[in-house]
Design a protein around this motif. Structure first.
Motif, PDB file in Angstrom:
ATOM      1  N   CYS A 232       4.765  13.369  34.370  1.00  8.43           N
ATOM      2  CA  CYS A 232       4.481  14.727  33.894  1.00  8.43           C
ATOM      3  C   CYS A 232       5.296  15.026  32.646  1.00  8.43           C
ATOM      4  N   GLU A 233       4.579  15.168  31.528  1.00  4.60           N
ATOM      5  CA  GLU A 233       5.280  15.500  30.299  1.00  4.60           C
ATOM      6  C   GLU A 233       5.850  16.907  30.338  1.00  4.60           C
ATOM      7  N   LEU A 234       5.395  17.715  31.328  1.00  3.32           N
ATOM      8  CA  LEU A 234       5.893  19.087  31.433  1.00  3.32           C
ATOM      9  C   LEU A 234       6.971  19.225  32.510  1.00  3.32           C
ATOM     10  N   GLN A 235       7.506  18.104  32.962  1.00  5.10           N
ATOM     11  CA  GLN A 235       8.462  18.135  34.065  1.00  5.10           C
ATOM     12  C   GLN A 235       9.597  19.127  33.820  1.00  5.10           C
ATOM     13  N   ARG A 236      10.056  19.232  32.583  1.00  6.00           N
ATOM     14  CA  ARG A 236      11.176  20.107  32.285  1.00  6.00           C
ATOM     15  C   ARG A 236      10.736  21.552  32.097  1.00  6.00           C
ATOM     16  N   GLU A 237       9.439  21.771  31.931  1.00  7.45           N
ATOM     17  CA  GLU A 237       8.956  23.111  31.628  1.00  7.45           C
ATOM     18  C   GLU A 237       8.470  23.864  32.853  1.00  7.45           C
ATOM     19  N   VAL A 238       7.953  23.138  33.826  1.00  2.00           N
ATOM     20  CA  VAL A 238       7.392  23.807  34.995  1.00  2.00           C
ATOM     21  C   VAL A 238       8.469  23.977  36.053  1.00  2.00           C
ATOM     22  N   GLU A 239       8.400  25.097  36.741  1.00  3.53           N
ATOM     23  CA  GLU A 239       9.407  25.388  37.767  1.00  3.53           C
ATOM     24  C   GLU A 239       9.211  24.500  38.987  1.00  3.53           C
ATOM     25  N   THR A 240       7.969  24.325  39.415  1.00  4.76           N
ATOM     26  CA  THR A 240       7.670  23.522  40.589  1.00  4.76           C
ATOM     27  C   THR A 240       6.497  22.601  40.281  1.00  4.76           C
ATOM     28  N   LEU A 241       6.714  21.301  40.368  1.00  3.35           N
ATOM     29  CA  LEU A 241       5.650  20.336  40.137  1.00  3.35           C
ATOM     30  C   LEU A 241       4.957  20.074  41.463  1.00  3.35           C
ATOM     31  N   ASP A 242       4.016  20.942  41.823  1.00 10.07           N
ATOM     32  CA  ASP A 242       3.331  20.821  43.102  1.00 10.07           C
ATOM     33  C   ASP A 242       1.923  20.284  42.897  1.00 10.07           C
ATOM     34  N   ASP A 243       1.133  20.281  43.968  1.00 13.11           N
ATOM     35  CA  ASP A 243      -0.208  19.725  43.903  1.00 13.11           C
ATOM     36  C   ASP A 243      -1.090  20.485  42.918  1.00 13.11           C
ATOM     37  N   ALA A 244      -0.934  21.818  42.835  1.00  6.75           N
ATOM     38  CA  ALA A 244      -1.764  22.606  41.924  1.00  6.75           C
ATOM     39  C   ALA A 244      -1.450  22.278  40.468  1.00  6.75           C
ATOM     40  N   VAL A 245      -0.173  22.091  40.151  1.00  4.80           N
ATOM     41  CA  VAL A 245       0.203  21.727  38.790  1.00  4.80           C
ATOM     42  C   VAL A 245      -0.312  20.330  38.451  1.00  4.80           C
ATOM     43  N   ALA A 246      -0.199  19.394  39.405  1.00  7.63           N
ATOM     44  CA  ALA A 246      -0.705  18.038  39.176  1.00  7.63           C
ATOM     45  C   ALA A 246      -2.205  18.058  38.903  1.00  7.63           C
ATOM     46  N   LEU A 247      -2.957  18.867  39.676  1.00  2.00           N
ATOM     47  CA  LEU A 247      -4.394  18.977  39.459  1.00  2.00           C
ATOM     48  C   LEU A 247      -4.683  19.604  38.101  1.00  2.00           C
ATOM     49  N   ALA A 248      -3.920  20.607  37.726  1.00  2.21           N
ATOM     50  CA  ALA A 248      -4.135  21.269  36.443  1.00  2.21           C
ATOM     51  C   ALA A 248      -3.895  20.312  35.285  1.00  2.21           C
ATOM     52  N   ILE A 249      -2.860  19.475  35.398  1.00  2.00           N
ATOM     53  CA  ILE A 249      -2.557  18.529  34.326  1.00  2.00           C
ATOM     54  C   ILE A 249      -3.648  17.471  34.228  1.00  2.00           C
ATOM     55  N   SER A 250      -4.104  16.970  35.371  1.00  4.49           N
ATOM     56  CA  SER A 250      -5.172  15.962  35.323  1.00  4.49           C
ATOM     57  C   SER A 250      -6.468  16.575  34.808  1.00  4.49           C
ATOM     58  N   SER A 251      -6.689  17.841  35.110  1.00  8.69           N
ATOM     59  CA  SER A 251      -7.860  18.532  34.597  1.00  8.69           C
ATOM     60  C   SER A 251      -7.784  18.652  33.077  1.00  8.69           C
ATOM     61  N   ARG A 252      -6.645  19.027  32.574  1.00 12.50           N
ATOM     62  CA  ARG A 252      -6.473  19.153  31.125  1.00 12.50           C
ATOM     63  C   ARG A 252      -6.628  17.805  30.441  1.00 12.50           C
ATOM     64  N   ASN A 253      -6.047  16.770  31.044  1.00 12.11           N
ATOM     65  CA  ASN A 253      -6.144  15.445  30.457  1.00 12.11           C
ATOM     66  C   ASN A 253      -7.570  14.907  30.473  1.00 12.11           C
ATOM     67  N   SER A 254      -8.388  15.438  31.384  1.00 14.33           N
ATOM     68  CA  SER A 254      -9.786  15.010  31.463  1.00 14.33           C
ATOM     69  C   SER A 254     -10.686  15.841  30.561  1.00 14.33           C
ATOM     70  N   GLY A 255     -10.093  16.796  29.851  1.00 15.51           N
ATOM     71  CA  GLY A 255     -10.879  17.671  29.002  1.00 15.51           C
ATOM     72  C   GLY A 255     -11.725  18.651  29.792  1.00 15.51           C
ATOM     73  N   LEU A 256     -11.275  18.984  30.978  1.00 16.83           N
ATOM     74  CA  LEU A 256     -12.041  19.836  31.891  1.00 16.83           C
ATOM     75  C   LEU A 256     -11.303  21.146  32.078  1.00 16.83           C
ATOM     76  N   LYS A 257     -12.021  22.246  31.993  1.00 19.90           N
ATOM     77  CA  LYS A 257     -11.403  23.558  32.134  1.00 19.90           C
ATOM     78  C   LYS A 257     -11.597  24.107  33.538  1.00 19.90           C
ATOM     79  N   MET A 258     -10.547  24.686  34.068  1.00 21.65           N
ATOM     80  CA  MET A 258     -10.629  25.393  35.343  1.00 21.65           C
ATOM     81  C   MET A 258     -11.101  26.818  35.090  1.00 21.65           C
ATOM     82  N   THR A 259     -11.707  27.414  36.112  1.00 21.17           N
ATOM     83  CA  THR A 259     -12.290  28.746  35.956  1.00 21.17           C
ATOM     84  C   THR A 259     -11.823  29.656  37.079  1.00 21.17           C
TER      85      THR A 259
END
Length: 573
Positions: A232-259
């Motif tokens: 996680c390149e945001l490891q130092r920026e996020v308060e808690t690296l949980d499952d939701a953050v992991a999903l959000a990062i993989s979504s961003r890396n896939s060029g996919l937007k959450m709604t």
């Protein structure tokens, strides 16, 4: 552990998928439910699943639960035994013998790295299983989410987005979406309140959603989504690296937007417990959610089988007062039902008082009773709604004297208590009894003419001497206070009660009515520094109704219309 035979599951799935294609109907959906120490919420969450407006034969269940310190495992087993049969498939991994804590945990509330990894791994396993079975969509649902709409799954599907969630509110302003991951720009900071408050409505692209997330596996872009963080390149920026953050990062890396969608009031999510809290504090969270639900929805309920796991209702009391009055329009019984349901939840005994309906007032009625409505100050009229307000409170003051009551609470039926209302009331009353035992009138809610217009009471943490204040939505009154309010026969010059209380407390310094009321300035009025109860709706909010503006007929020397709104409370029947 309860788990259906895999071969039976696959055959059933294949047959039903063929039927669905033939009917052109509902996509198959796997509901993923992870449960740990959710006894508080589970009876309601599982009841929601039972009542969901979606064919059970198109729903697969994937449930996992371990490391519980409460009855979560027992509740799950009980529900599954009774309700699992109609589902497309059921895989339930319920470990009732696992230790209460994981090796790296100090409490069941604190989020340890091991716990966060375990949650991500379980969701990833469920996602993999859904892909293996050829399921169309996966719905990741937290066990403490309260949903108001039985058709919420269909509504999410209709959005036609690869990852979508309904916006969920909480009593503490927390929600299940974030406008950013890591550092936040000013534009992102502004996005959250605009979406959360409903100032903008619709469906919006956001970086992160959680708690109630529908993922469409038919969209090829979801193939690379994951709940497990490799790096996680945001490891130092996020308060808690949980499952939701992991999903959000993989979504961003896939060029996919959450709604996230806020087009309606979809439901609630609790405020997460802080590391210093305990599991028992979830009951207060649930109570807050029940009260929040009652603002616009029926009371939360459970299917009959789940009643076995509900605590007994609280013992009712009058909170140390002789009587708690609730005044409201007879033609608005739904308001009394709502407030009574709130009282049932927090343990308050109250009596309903039907009051004067401004719609029904006539000149003949007033003349027979020697009632003379008067305008005040720059507002040289008083409308029938305001007369109804004033008379309603007047008759309760008389009732206090008639029954020799020492102290009472008077609420209008558009008041709405919070979960901590009884505790805050006791705290405030203890202070006023200790520091100003001669008090007459205690605002529990007030609208100040000027926000900083109050005088702190020496030695008090919460008590103040308020300046000019509007509304009689909620207040406490002593017998001597009622006597003071009635002493000068207010019916002969009946003012809007919003003006009369400040006049009698000495907060109206220049008024033609000072000479008419010799007792003006003798009412000893106090208030909490902060309101301890709120109106169910405020001016401008959807569903707000004020009977003061509803009734157009006026009394007074000159009518300027109804553009000056100074009595913004309920008119009472």
């Amino acid at each position: 552990m309860l788990r259906m035979n895999a071969s039976f599951m696959l055959v059933t799935l294949a047959v039903l998928k063929a039927l669905a294609v033939a009917q052109g109907s509902n996509p198959s959906v796997m509901i993923v439910l992870l449960v740990r120490n959710k006894e508080t919420y589970l009876p309601y969450t599982l009841s929601q699943l039972s009542r969901l407006d979606y064919p059970k034969e198109r729903l697969a269940l994937w449930i996992a639960s371990d490391h519980n310190q409460d009855r979560s495992a027992e509740i799950l087993h009980t529900w599954l035994e009774r309700y699992s049969l109609p589902y497309l498939s059921v895989e339930a991994f319920v470990n009732a013998s696992s230790p209460s804590l994981r090796p790296d945990e100090r409490s069941a509330v604190r989020l340890s790295p091991g716990r966060l990894r375990a949650v991500g791994d379980m969701k990833q396993e469920a996602l993999k299983r859904a892909r293996t079975l050829g399921i169309d969509m996966v719905w990741f649902l937290d066990a403490d989410v309260v949903l108001h709409d039985r058709s919420v799954l269909r509504r999410l599907q209709s959005v036609r987005k690869p990852v979508v969630a309904p916006m969920l509110r909480s009593a503490g302003g927390y929600s299940n979406f974030q406008p950013s991951i890591g550092r936040t720009s000013p534009q992102e900071e502004d996005a959250f309140p605009r979406i959360y408050s409903g100032r903008v409505r619709g469906c919006f692209a956001v970086p992160l959603v959680r708690s109630c997330v529908l993922m469409d596996l038919r969209d090829p872009r979801t193939a690379s989504l994951t709940f497990v963080s490799q790096s996680c390149e945001l490891q130092r920026e996020v308060e808690t690296l949980d499952d939701a953050v992991a999903l959000a990062i993989s979504s961003r890396n896939s060029g996919l937007k959450m709604t996230v969608c806020n087009g309606e009031d979809f439901g609630l999510t609790p405020v997460p417990l802080s590391p210093t809290q305990e599991l028992k504090d979830e009951w207060q969270n649930l109570l807050a959610m029940k009260l929040e639900t009652l603002i616009d929805h029926p009371p939360m309920s459970v299917v009959p089988l789940m009643r076995l796991f509900l605590p007994p209702p609280p013992t009712k009391s009058r909170l140390g007062f002789d009587r708690i009055y609730v005044i409201g329009l007879g033609r608005r019984p739904e308001r009394w039902r709502r407030l009574k349901a709130c009282f049932d939840e927090i343990g308050i005994e109250a009596v309903r008082m039907l009051a004067v309906d401004g719609r029904k007032l006539t000149d003949e009625f007033l003349e027979e009773r020697d009632i003379h409505p008067r305008g005040e100050g720059r507002k040289r009229f008083i409308n029938k709604g305001e007369v109804g307000c004033s008379l309603s409170h007047y008759y309760i003051w008389r009732d206090v004297i008639k029954h020799n009551l020492s102290r009472v609470i008077i609420l209008e039926d558009d008041s709405h208590p919070s979960a901590d209302f009884p505790a805050r009331l006791r705290q405030l009353v203890d202070e006023v009894d200790r520091l100003r035992p001669e008090w007459h009138f205690l605002y529990l809610f007030r609208e100040a003419a000027f926000p900083d217009d109050f005088e702190p009471v020496e030695g008090s943490e919460h008590l103040v001497r308020p300046g000019f204040s509007y509304t009689t939505l909620a207040y406490a009154l002593t017998r001597s206070g009622a006597e003071t309010l009635l002493r000068d026969d207010p019916l002969k010059n009946l003012l809007c009660v919003d003006h009369y209380i400040p006049l009698m407390s000495g907060e109206v310094l220049f008024s033609e009515w000072m000479e008419v009321y010799p007792s003006a300035g003798t009412l000893r009025v106090y208030s909490g520094r902060e309101n301890i109860i709120e109106p169910v709706k405020r001016i401008g909010e959807h569903g707000f109704v004020s009977d003061c503006t509803e009734v157009d007929d006026l009394f007074g020397e000159v009518s300027y219309g109804n553009e000056v709104e100074e009595c913004n409370m309920e008119t009472l029947t």
